[in-house]
Motif scaffolding. Structure first.
Motif, PDB file in Angstrom:
ATOM      1  N   GLY A  62       0.795  -1.219   0.000  1.00 34.73           N
ATOM      2  CA  GLY A  62       0.000   0.000   0.000  1.00 34.73           C
ATOM      3  C   GLY A  62       0.831   1.274   0.000  1.00 34.73           C
ATOM      4  N   TYR A  63       2.034   1.187   0.556  1.00 36.68           N
ATOM      5  CA  TYR A  63       2.911   2.368   0.568  1.00 36.68           C
ATOM      6  C   TYR A  63       3.294   2.752  -0.853  1.00 36.68           C
ATOM      7  N   GLU A  64       3.739   1.740  -1.603  1.00 38.43           N
ATOM      8  CA  GLU A  64       4.140   1.986  -2.995  1.00 38.43           C
ATOM      9  C   GLU A  64       2.941   2.442  -3.825  1.00 38.43           C
ATOM     10  N   ALA A  65       1.806   1.774  -3.631  1.00 38.07           N
ATOM     11  CA  ALA A  65       0.593   2.126  -4.381  1.00 38.07           C
ATOM     12  C   ALA A  65       0.174   3.567  -4.094  1.00 38.07           C
ATOM     13  N   THR A  66       0.250   3.963  -2.825  1.00 33.81           N
ATOM     14  CA  THR A  66      -0.130   5.331  -2.446  1.00 33.81           C
ATOM     15  C   THR A  66       0.818   6.347  -3.082  1.00 33.81           C
ATOM     16  N   ARG A  67       2.108   6.024  -3.091  1.00 38.30           N
ATOM     17  CA  ARG A  67       3.080   6.929  -3.739  1.00 38.30           C
ATOM     18  C   ARG A  67       2.784   7.061  -5.235  1.00 38.30           C
ATOM     19  N   ILE A  68       2.416   5.951  -5.874  1.00 35.82           N
ATOM     20  CA  ILE A  68       2.083   5.988  -7.307  1.00 35.82           C
ATOM     21  C   ILE A  68       0.829   6.842  -7.536  1.00 35.82           C
ATOM     22  N   ILE A  69      -0.186   6.668  -6.691  1.00 37.01           N
ATOM     23  CA  ILE A  69      -1.407   7.474  -6.807  1.00 37.01           C
ATOM     24  C   ILE A  69      -1.056   8.956  -6.685  1.00 37.01           C
ATOM     25  N   ARG A  70      -0.241   9.290  -5.697  1.00 37.27           N
ATOM     26  CA  ARG A  70       0.140  10.693  -5.477  1.00 37.27           C
ATOM     27  C   ARG A  70       0.941  11.280  -6.636  1.00 37.27           C
ATOM     28  N   SER A  71       1.684  10.432  -7.353  1.00 36.45           N
ATOM     29  CA  SER A  71       2.533  10.948  -8.432  1.00 36.45           C
ATOM     30  C   SER A  71       1.872  10.840  -9.806  1.00 36.45           C
ATOM     31  N   THR A  72       0.596  10.407  -9.841  1.00 36.44           N
ATOM     32  CA  THR A  72      -0.133  10.284 -11.099  1.00 36.44           C
ATOM     33  C   THR A  72      -1.155  11.414 -11.174  1.00 36.44           C
ATOM     34  N   PRO A  73      -0.913  12.436 -12.044  1.00 35.56           N
ATOM     35  CA  PRO A  73      -1.759  13.641 -12.051  1.00 35.56           C
ATOM     36  C   PRO A  73      -3.267  13.382 -12.101  1.00 35.56           C
ATOM     37  N   LEU A  74      -3.703  12.424 -12.902  1.00 39.27           N
ATOM     38  CA  LEU A  74      -5.133  12.151 -13.070  1.00 39.27           C
ATOM     39  C   LEU A  74      -5.815  11.740 -11.763  1.00 39.27           C
ATOM     40  N   ILE A  75      -5.073  11.080 -10.873  1.00 38.09           N
ATOM     41  CA  ILE A  75      -5.672  10.517  -9.659  1.00 38.09           C
ATOM     42  C   ILE A  75      -5.009  11.014  -8.374  1.00 38.09           C
ATOM     43  N   SER A  76      -4.086  11.943  -8.481  1.00 37.94           N
ATOM     44  CA  SER A  76      -3.285  12.360  -7.321  1.00 37.94           C
ATOM     45  C   SER A  76      -4.097  13.020  -6.212  1.00 37.94           C
ATOM     46  N   ASN A  77      -5.296  13.524  -6.565  1.00 40.93           N
ATOM     47  CA  ASN A  77      -6.100  14.229  -5.552  1.00 40.93           C
ATOM     48  C   ASN A  77      -7.106  13.317  -4.845  1.00 40.93           C
ATOM     49  N   ILE A  78      -7.160  12.031  -5.200  1.00 41.16           N
ATOM     50  CA  ILE A  78      -8.106  11.115  -4.554  1.00 41.16           C
ATOM     51  C   ILE A  78      -7.574  10.778  -3.151  1.00 41.16           C
ATOM     52  N   PRO A  79      -8.370  11.029  -2.109  1.00 40.15           N
ATOM     53  CA  PRO A  79      -7.914  10.753  -0.748  1.00 40.15           C
ATOM     54  C   PRO A  79      -7.664   9.264  -0.509  1.00 40.15           C
ATOM     55  N   VAL A  80      -6.580   8.974   0.191  1.00 34.87           N
ATOM     56  CA  VAL A  80      -6.241   7.598   0.554  1.00 34.87           C
ATOM     57  C   VAL A  80      -6.237   7.491   2.078  1.00 34.87           C
ATOM     58  N   ILE A  81      -7.001   6.525   2.579  1.00 33.59           N
ATOM     59  CA  ILE A  81      -6.964   6.225   4.010  1.00 33.59           C
ATOM     60  C   ILE A  81      -6.216   4.903   4.162  1.00 33.59           C
ATOM     61  N   ALA A  82      -5.073   4.959   4.831  1.00 35.06           N
ATOM     62  CA  ALA A  82      -4.275   3.757   5.062  1.00 35.06           C
ATOM     63  C   ALA A  82      -4.980   2.893   6.104  1.00 35.06           C
ATOM     64  N   VAL A  83      -5.076   1.595   5.795  1.00 33.97           N
ATOM     65  CA  VAL A  83      -5.684   0.653   6.729  1.00 33.97           C
ATOM     66  C   VAL A  83      -4.629  -0.418   6.985  1.00 33.97           C
ATOM     67  N   THR A  84      -4.196  -0.537   8.241  1.00 31.28           N
ATOM     68  CA  THR A  84      -3.107  -1.469   8.502  1.00 31.28           C
ATOM     69  C   THR A  84      -3.153  -2.069   9.895  1.00 31.28           C
ATOM     70  N   ALA A  85      -2.611  -3.274   9.999  1.00 26.47           N
ATOM     71  CA  ALA A  85      -2.492  -3.926  11.302  1.00 26.47           C
ATOM     72  C   ALA A  85      -1.276  -3.383  12.050  1.00 26.47           C
ATOM     73  N   GLN A  86      -0.399  -2.682  11.348  1.00 27.01           N
ATOM     74  CA  GLN A  86       0.773  -2.078  11.991  1.00 27.01           C
ATOM     75  C   GLN A  86       0.282  -0.869  12.770  1.00 27.01           C
ATOM     76  N   ALA A  87       0.357  -0.919  14.082  1.00 28.02           N
ATOM     77  CA  ALA A  87      -0.297   0.129  14.878  1.00 28.02           C
ATOM     78  C   ALA A  87       0.655   0.954  15.749  1.00 28.02           C
ATOM     79  N   MET A  88       1.933   0.936  15.435  1.00 34.13           N
ATOM     80  CA  MET A  88       2.874   1.744  16.204  1.00 34.13           C
ATOM     81  C   MET A  88       2.862   3.179  15.662  1.00 34.13           C
ATOM     82  N   PRO A  89       3.193   4.155  16.508  1.00 37.20           N
ATOM     83  CA  PRO A  89       3.192   5.562  16.051  1.00 37.20           C
ATOM     84  C   PRO A  89       4.028   5.780  14.784  1.00 37.20           C
ATOM     85  N   GLU A  90       5.175   5.104  14.682  1.00 35.90           N
ATOM     86  CA  GLU A  90       6.008   5.292  13.484  1.00 35.90           C
ATOM     87  C   GLU A  90       5.335   4.718  12.236  1.00 35.90           C
ATOM     88  N   ASP A  91       4.463   3.717  12.415  1.00 32.47           N
ATOM     89  CA  ASP A  91       3.731   3.154  11.270  1.00 32.47           C
ATOM     90  C   ASP A  91       2.752   4.178  10.722  1.00 32.47           C
TER      91      ASP A  91
END
Length: 121
Positions: A62-91
């Motif tokens: 999802g990290y890579e996918a989100t970066r690709i979405i952000r760098s693709t002009p046509l879709i860069s403004n679509i909000p992404v909510i990360a959903v993860t089992a990694q629950a530490m503050p650094e995550d």
């Protein structure tokens, strides 16, 4: 207001539960199990209100996918909510650094998720 949400998760059970919950609240839902497929869907239809992106997936995460979405002009403004089992503050920070608008940890608190979706621009 009819919000359309794309759920991206490699576990069909997670998709099923989220779909049921969000549909019952009037959301239109599309889903897929691969990050690359999600990017293809968004490029075909950029009218999504949000993407619920599982961060831990095989092949492309999802990290890579989100970066690709952000760098693709046509879709860069679509909000992404990360959903993860990694629950530490650094995550959480790692998700936001990748371009996510918000972060929800699993198991998903439905009220928290709805609140995160509702406050998106």
């Amino acid at each position: 207001m009819n919000k359309k949400i794309l759920i991206v998760d490699d576990d069909p059970r997670n998709i099923f539960a989220l779909k049921l919950t969000l549909k019952s609240r009037g959301y239109q839902i599309e889903s897929c199990t691969m990050a690359q497929e999600a990017i293809t869907i968004l490029k075909k239809d950029n009218q999504f209100s949000a993407v619920l992106m599982d961060m831990m997936m095989p092949e492309m995460d999802g990290y890579e996918a989100t970066r690709i979405i952000r760098s693709t002009p046509l879709i860069s403004n679509i909000p992404v909510i990360a959903v993860t089992a990694q629950a530490m503050p650094e995550d959480r920070q790692k998700c936001l650094d990748a371009g996510a608008n918000n972060y929800i940890s699993k198991p998903i608190d439905v009220d928290q998720l709805i609140h995160a979706i509702e406050k998106l621009p």
